[in-house]
Design a protein around this motif. Structure first.
Motif, PDB file in Angstrom:
ATOM      1  N   SER A   1      31.528  72.106  80.766  1.00 55.84           N
ATOM      2  CA  SER A   1      32.521  71.734  79.752  1.00 55.84           C
ATOM      3  C   SER A   1      32.627  70.223  79.641  1.00 55.84           C
ATOM      4  N   GLU A   2      32.573  69.539  80.780  1.00 56.42           N
ATOM      5  CA  GLU A   2      32.685  68.077  80.764  1.00 56.42           C
ATOM      6  C   GLU A   2      31.523  67.464  79.998  1.00 56.42           C
ATOM      7  N   ALA A   3      30.336  68.018  80.173  1.00 56.65           N
ATOM      8  CA  ALA A   3      29.166  67.492  79.473  1.00 56.65           C
ATOM      9  C   ALA A   3      29.316  67.668  77.961  1.00 56.65           C
ATOM     10  N   LEU A   4      29.780  68.848  77.542  1.00 60.21           N
ATOM     11  CA  LEU A   4      29.976  69.105  76.117  1.00 60.21           C
ATOM     12  C   LEU A   4      31.038  68.182  75.531  1.00 60.21           C
ATOM     13  N   ILE A   5      32.105  67.988  76.305  1.00 59.33           N
ATOM     14  CA  ILE A   5      33.205  67.149  75.815  1.00 59.33           C
ATOM     15  C   ILE A   5      32.794  65.687  75.769  1.00 59.33           C
ATOM     16  N   LYS A   6      32.035  65.233  76.756  1.00 57.62           N
ATOM     17  CA  LYS A   6      31.549  63.849  76.738  1.00 57.62           C
ATOM     18  C   LYS A   6      30.686  63.602  75.508  1.00 57.62           C
ATOM     19  N   GLU A   7      29.852  64.580  75.187  1.00 60.35           N
ATOM     20  CA  GLU A   7      29.004  64.457  74.003  1.00 60.35           C
ATOM     21  C   GLU A   7      29.857  64.390  72.740  1.00 60.35           C
ATOM     22  N   ALA A   8      30.905  65.232  72.676  1.00 55.52           N
ATOM     23  CA  ALA A   8      31.804  65.223  71.512  1.00 55.52           C
ATOM     24  C   ALA A   8      32.563  63.911  71.417  1.00 55.52           C
ATOM     25  N   LEU A   9      33.012  63.418  72.553  1.00 53.32           N
ATOM     26  CA  LEU A   9      33.766  62.167  72.560  1.00 53.32           C
ATOM     27  C   LEU A   9      32.897  60.990  72.147  1.00 53.32           C
ATOM     28  N   SER A  10      31.618  61.035  72.517  1.00 50.15           N
ATOM     29  CA  SER A  10      30.722  59.939  72.133  1.00 50.15           C
ATOM     30  C   SER A  10      30.611  59.842  70.619  1.00 50.15           C
TER      31      SER A  10
ATOM     32  N   THR B   1      33.410  58.269  84.195  1.00 53.06           N
ATOM     33  CA  THR B   1      33.462  58.503  82.742  1.00 53.06           C
ATOM     34  C   THR B   1      33.603  57.213  81.941  1.00 53.06           C
ATOM     35  N   VAL B   2      33.805  56.064  82.595  1.00 52.52           N
ATOM     36  CA  VAL B   2      34.090  54.842  81.845  1.00 52.52           C
ATOM     37  C   VAL B   2      33.138  53.697  82.180  1.00 52.52           C
ATOM     38  N   VAL B   3      32.072  53.995  82.890  1.00 51.88           N
ATOM     39  CA  VAL B   3      31.183  52.905  83.329  1.00 51.88           C
ATOM     40  C   VAL B   3      30.489  52.223  82.150  1.00 51.88           C
ATOM     41  N   ASN B   4      30.378  52.901  81.007  1.00 49.13           N
ATOM     42  CA  ASN B   4      29.625  52.334  79.881  1.00 49.13           C
ATOM     43  C   ASN B   4      30.518  51.781  78.771  1.00 49.13           C
TER      44      ASN B   4
ATOM     45  N   ASP C   1      42.754  42.674  86.536  1.00 47.64           N
ATOM     46  CA  ASP C   1      41.367  42.281  86.308  1.00 47.64           C
ATOM     47  C   ASP C   1      40.866  42.871  85.006  1.00 47.64           C
ATOM     48  N   ILE C   2      39.895  42.195  84.386  1.00 47.37           N
ATOM     49  CA  ILE C   2      39.264  42.670  83.160  1.00 47.37           C
ATOM     50  C   ILE C   2      37.773  42.349  83.240  1.00 47.37           C
ATOM     51  N   GLY C   3      36.946  43.288  82.816  1.00 48.06           N
ATOM     52  CA  GLY C   3      35.510  43.021  82.806  1.00 48.06           C
ATOM     53  C   GLY C   3      34.720  44.282  82.558  1.00 48.06           C
ATOM     54  N   THR C   4      33.402  44.163  82.671  1.00 49.62           N
ATOM     55  CA  THR C   4      32.547  45.340  82.585  1.00 49.62           C
ATOM     56  C   THR C   4      32.459  45.997  83.956  1.00 49.62           C
ATOM     57  N   HIS C   5      31.844  47.186  83.979  1.00 53.05           N
ATOM     58  CA  HIS C   5      31.702  47.900  85.253  1.00 53.05           C
ATOM     59  C   HIS C   5      30.968  47.044  86.285  1.00 53.05           C
ATOM     60  N   ASN C   6      29.833  46.474  85.909  1.00 51.54           N
ATOM     61  CA  ASN C   6      29.030  45.714  86.862  1.00 51.54           C
ATOM     62  C   ASN C   6      29.727  44.435  87.305  1.00 51.54           C
ATOM     63  N   SER C   7      30.353  43.724  86.349  1.00 49.93           N
ATOM     64  CA  SER C   7      31.008  42.457  86.726  1.00 49.93           C
ATOM     65  C   SER C   7      32.199  42.715  87.656  1.00 49.93           C
ATOM     66  N   LEU C   8      32.920  43.811  87.455  1.00 52.85           N
ATOM     67  CA  LEU C   8      34.060  44.113  88.319  1.00 52.85           C
ATOM     68  C   LEU C   8      33.605  44.559  89.707  1.00 52.85           C
ATOM     69  N   LEU C   9      32.467  45.262  89.760  1.00 57.18           N
ATOM     70  CA  LEU C   9      31.930  45.636  91.076  1.00 57.18           C
ATOM     71  C   LEU C   9      31.560  44.399  91.874  1.00 57.18           C
ATOM     72  N   ARG C  10      30.984  43.415  91.178  1.00 56.90           N
ATOM     73  CA  ARG C  10      30.572  42.199  91.880  1.00 56.90           C
ATOM     74  C   ARG C  10      31.769  41.415  92.401  1.00 56.90           C
ATOM     75  N   LYS C  11      32.891  41.481  91.682  1.00 53.93           N
ATOM     76  CA  LYS C  11      34.085  40.758  92.128  1.00 53.93           C
ATOM     77  C   LYS C  11      34.659  41.316  93.417  1.00 53.93           C
ATOM     78  N   GLY C  12      34.487  42.627  93.617  1.00 52.19           N
ATOM     79  CA  GLY C  12      34.960  43.240  94.864  1.00 52.19           C
ATOM     80  C   GLY C  12      36.465  43.398  94.960  1.00 52.19           C
ATOM     81  N   GLY C  13      37.146  43.505  93.825  1.00 44.13           N
ATOM     82  CA  GLY C  13      38.602  43.662  93.841  1.00 44.13           C
ATOM     83  C   GLY C  13      39.038  45.117  93.873  1.00 44.13           C
ATOM     84  N   LEU C  14      40.195  45.401  93.238  1.00 40.05           N
ATOM     85  CA  LEU C  14      40.766  46.750  93.224  1.00 40.05           C
ATOM     86  C   LEU C  14      39.805  47.748  92.596  1.00 40.05           C
ATOM     87  N   TYR C  15      39.140  47.360  91.500  1.00 41.25           N
ATOM     88  CA  TYR C  15      38.220  48.284  90.836  1.00 41.25           C
ATOM     89  C   TYR C  15      37.078  48.685  91.755  1.00 41.25           C
ATOM     90  N   ALA C  16      36.536  47.706  92.480  1.00 38.74           N
ATOM     91  CA  ALA C  16      35.438  47.997  93.408  1.00 38.74           C
ATOM     92  C   ALA C  16      35.895  48.957  94.500  1.00 38.74           C
TER      93      ALA C  16
END
Length: 595
Positions: free
Chosen positions: A528-537, A554-557, A571-586
Motif C-alpha cells: 500500500s505504501e508503494a502505491l500511495i508513494k506513486e500516487a503522491l508523486s 519518505t522525505v529524503v528526496n 535546521d534547514i537543508g537537504t537530506h545529505n547536507s543535514l546528515l553531514r552536519k550531524g545535528g538532530l536530523y542526523a
C-alpha cells in the motif's frame, strides 16, 4: 434569583423570536381557537337554560325557540339540545383540527430553523473550539436539547388553545356572574405562586438533566470511536461499570424533574378544588335564597369545570417550558460562541495563487497559554516540496495548520503570495489548499461521493481520472457497485491503504495550489505504501507541498527539510547536507537506520 429570572426571560424572548416570521399563521390559529372556545363555552350556558326550562322558568332560549316556531316547552328544548350539542361538537372538532395542524406546522418549522442554525454554527466554529468540546456533547445538543425544545414547540397548540379558552370563558363568566367569577379566581394568585416556585426547581433540575444527557452522549461517542481498544484490552466489564455510574446519575437527575412534575398536579387540583368548593357553596345558597336558578348554577359550574381543564394544561406546559429553557441555554451557548477566525470586512483578492508561502516572525499559543511555536521565519518558493521533521510535539502540524487558518497566529504573520492570510476570505484561501490527513477521514457515502467532496461540480470522468492518478481505480472497479458502492461510516468497509488512496483522489480532484501531507503514508503495509508513494508523486507535481513525516525514508528526496524541535526551527537543508552536519536530523536518521 433576580439574575436567574432575567436570564430565563432573555432565553424565552430569543425562543419567541424564532416564531415571529410565522406570526400570520399564529394569528389565524388564535382566531380559530377563540371561535372554538366560544362555541365550547356556549354548551354549559345552553344546558343551564334547558334545565331552567324543565323547571318551568322561561328565559331567552324560550323566546328564541318560540320565535323559530317550535312547539310547546319543555319538550322542544329537550329535543333541540342533543342536536345543538352534536352539531357544535362537529364544528369545534373541525376548528380544533385546523388549529392543531397550523400550530404544529409552526412548531415543527421553528425546530427545523433552530436545528439548522445550531448545526450551521457548529461546523463553522474554529478547530480550537472543537478541540475543547467533546464530540458526544455536540451530538447531545443537536439531538437531545433540540428534541426538548421540539416537545415544547409541539405543545404550542395546547398553549395557545388553553390561554385563549381561559380568556374566553372568563369573559363569558364575568358577563353573566361577576361575583361568582371573583370567587372562582380568588385562588389564582396561590396557583401562580406555586407554579413560580416549582418553575425554579424544574429549571435547575432540567438543566442538570440536559448536562447528564450530554455526558452520556459524549461517553458513547468516545467508546464507539475506540471500540477496538476496549476489545483488545478486554475492558467490556470495566466500561459496563463506568456506563452504569453515568446512567444512574442521569436517572437521578431525571427523577428530580419527575418529582417536581408529580408535585405540581395535586397542588393544582387542590387550588382548583378550593375554588370549586367556594363556588358551589355560595351558588347553592344563592339558589336557596332565590338569587339564582338551578340552571344558572349548573351553567356556571359547567363553565368553571371547562376553564380549569386548560389551566391544568398550562401548568403542565410550564414544567415542560422550564426544561426547554434549560436545554435552550445549552443551544444558545453554541450559537453565541464568539468567532475566533474572523473573516476580513473587505477581503483582498487572492486570485489563482502561485504557491509562495512565508512564515514571518510566527509565534503561536493555544487557549491554555502554552506556547508551541516560537519566532518561526521561513519562505517556501512556488512548487517547492518541504518536509517538516522532528520529535513529537515539535509543532509541525500546528505550523501547517496556520496556512489554511485553522488557527490564527499569536504573533507575526503567514503570507501566501505576499498577502497575509488574515486579509483574504476563508473560502478563497482554503479552496486552493489540499490536505491529505493521517486520519484518512471518509464519510458513510459512496466512493464517488467521497471523491467528489474535493470538488462538488466535477464530472464523472474527472472523478475517474483522479482515482486513477491515486491508484484507486483498480480496487474501486472490483467493488460490488464500483463507484456507487457504499463504504460505511468512516470508510470502515475499506482497508487502510484503500481509504488513504481515496483521500488522495479527493485531494487530486480539488486541484490545490498548496498541498499538505500529514503523515500520509504512516501505518501502511509495504504494498500500500508503494502505491500511495506513486500516487503522491503525481499529486505533488507543480504544487507547493508540505510533508509532515516521522518516517524519514519518505522525505529524503524533497527539495528542503525543515527540522523542528520544541516549537523552533533548528535546521534547514537537504537530506545529505543535514546528515553531514550531524545535528538532530542526523540523530533521527541514525535511530531509523537511514543513511
Amino acid at each position: 434569583m433576580i439574575k436567574a429570572q432575567k436570564k430565563e426571560k432573555g432565553i424565552a424572548r430569543r425562543l419567541f423570536r424564532f416564531l415571529t416570521p410565522q406570526w400570520k399563521v399564529i394569528l389565524l390559529a388564535t382566531i380559530v381557537s377563540a371561535v372554538a372556545s366560544g362555541l365550547e363555552a356556549s354548551i354549559p350556558v345552553v344546558v343551564g337554560m334547558v334545565i331552567d326550562i324543565l323547571g318551568g322558568k322561561e328565559n331567552i332560549m324560550t323566546e328564541i325557540l318560540n320565535h323559530l316556531g317550535f312547539g310547546e316547552m319543555p319538550s322542544s328544548a329537550v329535543n333541540i339540545l342533543p342536536i345543538y350539542i352534536l352539531t357544535l361538537i362537529a364544528i369545534v372538532g373541525l376548528l380544533s383540527y385546523t388549529r392543531t395542524y397550523l400550530l404544529s406546522m409552526v412548531g415543527e418549522k421553528t425546530v427545523v430553523v433552530i436545528r439548522e442554525r445550531l448545526f450551521r454554527r457548529l461546523i463553522r466554529l474554529s478547530l480550537s473550539y472543537h478541540n475543547r468540546i467533546k464530540k458526544g456533547d455536540f451530538i447531545s445538543r443537536v439531538l437531545s436539547d433540540v428534541s426538548t425544545v421540539q416537545d415544547t414547540a409541539n405543545s404550542l397548540k395546547d398553549i395557545i388553545h388553553s390561554a385563549v379558552m381561559v380568556i374566553v370563558i372568563l369573559i363569558v363568566m364575568f358577563s353573566r356572574y361577576w361575583f361568582l367569577t371573583i370567587l372562582t379566581i380568588v385562588t389564582f394568585p396561590i396557583l401562580v405562586s406555586i407554579i413560580n416556585r416549582l418553575s425554579e426547581r424544574m429549571r435547575t433540575a432540567g438543566r442538570n438533566l440536559q448536562v447528564k444527557l450530554g455526558e452520556i452522549g459524549a461517553y458513547l461517542s468516545e467508546i464507539l470511536s475506540g471500540i477496538r481498544i476496549v476489545k483488545s484490552f478486554t475492558r467490556e466489564t470495566y466500561e459496563d461499570s463506568r456506563f452504569k455510574k453515568i446512567n444512574i446519575s442521569t436517572f437521578r437527575a431525571r427523577m428530580k424533574t419527575v418529582k417536581v412534575e408529580a408535585l405540581l398536579r395535586p397542588l393544582m387540583e387542590l387550588c382548583s378544588g378550593l375554588g370549586m368548593v367556594l363556588v358551589f357553596w355560595f351558588g347553592c345558597r344563592s339558589v336557596m335564597s332565590g338569587d339564582m336558578t338551578t340552571g344558572m348554577l349548573m351553567e356556571f359550574i359547567g363553565l368553571v369545570m371547562l376553564m380549569y381543564q386548560p389551566i391544568r394544561s398550562l401548568g403542565r406546559v410550564n414544567t415542560m417550558l422550564q426544561r426547554t429553557i434549560a436545554a435552550s441555554e445549552r443551544i444558545f451557548e453554541v450559537i453565541d460562541e464568539p468567532e475566533e477566525i474572523i473573516e476580513p470586512e473587505i477581503p483582498e483578492r487572492l486570485g489563482k495563487i502561485k504557491g509562495r508561502v512565508e512564515f514571518r516572525n510566527v509565534s503561536f499559543a493555544y487557549d491554555n497559554g502554552r506556547k508551541v511555536l516560537h519566532n518561526i521565519n521561513i519562505e517556501i518558493e512556488p512548487y517547492e516540496s518541504v518536509a517538516l521533521v522532528g520529535p513529537s510535539g515539535a509543532g509541525k502540524s500546528t505550523l501547517v495548520n496556520l496556512i489554511p487558518r485553522f488557527y490564527d497566529v499569536s504573533d507575526g504573520s503567514v503570507l501566501v503570495d505576499g498577502i497575509d492570510v488574515r486579509n483574504v476570505s476563508l473560502n478563497e484561501l482554503r479552496r486552493q489548499i489540499g490536505i491529505v490527513p493521517q486520519e484518512m477521514i471518509l464519510y458513510g457515502m459512496t466512493v464517488k461521493e467521497n471523491i467528489l467532496y474535493g470538488r462538488l461540480n466535477a464530472t464523472m470522468d474527472e472523478v475517474i481520472e483522479s482515482a486513477k492518478a491515486a491508484n484507486a481505480h483498480e480496487f474501486i472497479m472490483k467493488m460490488p457497485q464500483q463507484y456507487d458502492t457504499q463504504i460505511g461510516e468512516g470508510g470502515v468497509l475499506l482497508s487502510g491503504g484503500e481509504r488513504q488512496r481515496l483521500s488522495i483522489a479527493r485531494a487530486i480532484l480539488s486541484n490545490p495550489c498548496i498541498l499538505i501531507l500529514d503523515e500520509a503514508t504512516s501505518s501502511l503495509d509495504v504494498e500500500s505504501e508503494a502505491l500511495i508513494k506513486e500516487a503522491l508523486s503525481r499529486l505533488i507535481k507543480n504544487r507547493t507541498t508540505f510533508i509532515i513525516a516521522h518516517r524519514l525514508s519518505t522525505v529524503v528526496n524533497v527539495d528542503r527539510i525543515v527540522v523542528m524541535d520544541k516549537g523552533r526551527i533548528v535546521d534547514i537543508g537537504t537530506h545529505n547536507s543535514l546528515l553531514r552536519k550531524g545535528g538532530l536530523y542526523a540523530r533521527l536518521c541514525k535511530a531509523q537506520l537511514i543513511s
